[in-house]
Design a protein around this motif. Structure first.
Motif, mmCIF file in Angstrom:
data_model
loop_
_atom_site.group_PDB
_atom_site.id
_atom_site.type_symbol
_atom_site.label_atom_id
_atom_site.label_comp_id
_atom_site.label_asym_id
_atom_site.label_seq_id
_atom_site.Cartn_x
_atom_site.Cartn_y
_atom_site.Cartn_z
ATOM 1 N N ARG A 54 -1.016 -5.357 2.310
ATOM 2 C CA ARG A 54 -1.251 -4.706 1.023
ATOM 3 C C ARG A 54 -2.762 -4.567 0.856
ATOM 4 O O ARG A 54 -3.456 -5.563 0.670
ATOM 5 C CB ARG A 54 -0.654 -5.532 -0.109
ATOM 6 N N VAL A 55 -3.231 -3.342 0.942
ATOM 7 C CA VAL A 55 -4.675 -3.099 0.957
ATOM 8 C C VAL A 55 -5.062 -2.229 -0.232
ATOM 9 O O VAL A 55 -4.438 -1.189 -0.484
ATOM 10 C CB VAL A 55 -5.118 -2.408 2.263
ATOM 11 N N THR A 56 -6.092 -2.661 -0.948
ATOM 12 C CA THR A 56 -6.681 -1.853 -2.011
ATOM 13 C C THR A 56 -8.065 -1.423 -1.562
ATOM 14 O O THR A 56 -8.894 -2.266 -1.179
ATOM 15 C CB THR A 56 -6.777 -2.640 -3.320
ATOM 16 N N HIS A 57 -8.313 -0.126 -1.582
ATOM 17 C CA HIS A 57 -9.606 0.434 -1.211
ATOM 18 C C HIS A 57 -10.323 0.899 -2.476
ATOM 19 O O HIS A 57 -9.799 1.744 -3.214
ATOM 20 C CB HIS A 57 -9.438 1.643 -0.283
ATOM 21 N N ALA A 66 -8.091 3.676 5.656
ATOM 22 C CA ALA A 66 -6.679 3.716 5.271
ATOM 23 C C ALA A 66 -5.832 4.321 6.391
ATOM 24 O O ALA A 66 -4.709 3.865 6.656
ATOM 25 C CB ALA A 66 -6.511 4.513 3.982
ATOM 26 N N SER A 76 2.082 -0.248 5.770
ATOM 27 C CA SER A 76 1.235 -0.931 4.789
ATOM 28 C C SER A 76 1.153 -0.143 3.489
ATOM 29 O O SER A 76 0.745 1.025 3.496
ATOM 30 C CB SER A 76 -0.174 -1.121 5.353
ATOM 31 N N GLN A 78 -0.822 0.945 0.487
ATOM 32 C CA GLN A 78 -2.255 0.980 0.235
ATOM 33 C C GLN A 78 -2.556 1.755 -1.053
ATOM 34 O O GLN A 78 -1.935 2.786 -1.317
ATOM 35 C CB GLN A 78 -3.007 1.626 1.399
ATOM 36 N N VAL A 103 0.039 5.523 1.341
ATOM 37 C CA VAL A 103 -1.252 5.504 0.657
ATOM 38 C C VAL A 103 -1.106 6.224 -0.684
ATOM 39 O O VAL A 103 -0.634 7.368 -0.729
ATOM 40 C CB VAL A 103 -2.340 6.199 1.505
#
Length: 264
Positions: A54-57, A66, A76, A78, A103
């Motif tokens: 779990r990625v937050t940009h 991403a 993932s 995102q 995303v």
């Protein structure tokens, strides 16, 4: 803003006269900008399992990282916080994301978007947001770091693309601020930047848990440009008596004038 294509089929996203991202639509593993490669090297070293992350940009531009995460960690979820709607529309039109991605781009500033996230909802938070070539002070202060601490899951990582003048005094203050919430702060940095030879980028890595210096030194050795890993103990010595930022930080130093952009 514009997208500049090269003869190899890659594209550079340019904003405010500064190159923001390089994207090869056919090869998301090609990371041309050294700090983006350093982000990937850190994740390869510390998150080698291909399971979804779990990625937050914070900051989007061409969404190069991403795309990399989507390829290396399929599935993932995102979140990309990018307030420049026109930039996002341009990227979506000319550099569409790959099929099957998860995303989600939200047209929000970093501090507003992060405030809207659930506690412990991110395994990784990547901060790569600039305005006129500088990191806004709001993305460096103690209030911002407290929000990062809130949204980061146990065992999570914060990665920051910082930029500074020789001496890295602003980066030292950023690291001191991160120490207020995270006990372990390291740096992956080009050797010539570490030696104070020029203005440049520093990838700052923050975690509540100890960072694996052995893996990260090996990662630095694999970088395309000579790089070095500074572990938490070394960073603590380098930061020394640097004062942490208050609730609202200060913008990073202005970069040198890039002159007329030439890409070949």
């Amino acid at each position: 803003m514009e997208i500049v294509w090269d003869e190899r089929g890659g594209a550079t996203v340019v904003r405010d006269g500064h190159p923001q991202s390089y994207v090869d639509p056919d090869d998301p593993l090609l990371l041309v900008f050294e700090y983006v490669e350093q982000f990937a090297l850190v994740l390869e070293a510390l998150r080698p399992d291909p399971a979804p992350l779990r990625v937050t940009h914070v900051g989007g531009a061409g969404m190069t990282l991403a795309r990399w995460v989507h390829r290396v960690h399929p599935g993932s979820p995102q979140i990309v916080l990018e307030p420049d709607v026109a930039l996002t529309d341009l990227v979506r039109r000319e550099l569409p994301l790959p099929r099957g991605h998860r995303v989600r781009v939200r047209p929000e500033r970093g501090q507003d978007g992060v405030r809207g996230l659930r506690d412990g909802s991110a395994d990784v938070v990547v901060v790569d947001a600039y305005a006129q070539g500088r990191i806004p002070g709001e993305l460096a202060g103690a209030a911002w770091v407290a929000e990062l601490d809130r949204v980061l899951a146990p065992g999570g990582l914060v990665l920051v693309n910082a930029a500074d003048e020789p001496g890295l005094r602003w980066v030292a203050r950023l690291c001191a601020t991160l120490h207020g919430a995270f006990g372990h702060v390291g740096q992956l940095v080009l050797q010539e930047v570490a030696k104070g030879r020029r203005f440049g980028n520093v990838v700052v890595v923050a975690s509540r848990a100890p960072l694996d210096d052995v893996r990260l030194r090996r990662a630095a050795a694999r970088a395309s440009f000579p790089s070095t890993w500074r572990g938490a103990d070394e960073v603590r010595r380098l930061v020394g008596g640097a004062a942490a930022f208050g609730p609202v930080g200060e913008p990073s130093p202005a970069p040198p004038d890039p002159g007329s952009l030439r890409l070949s």
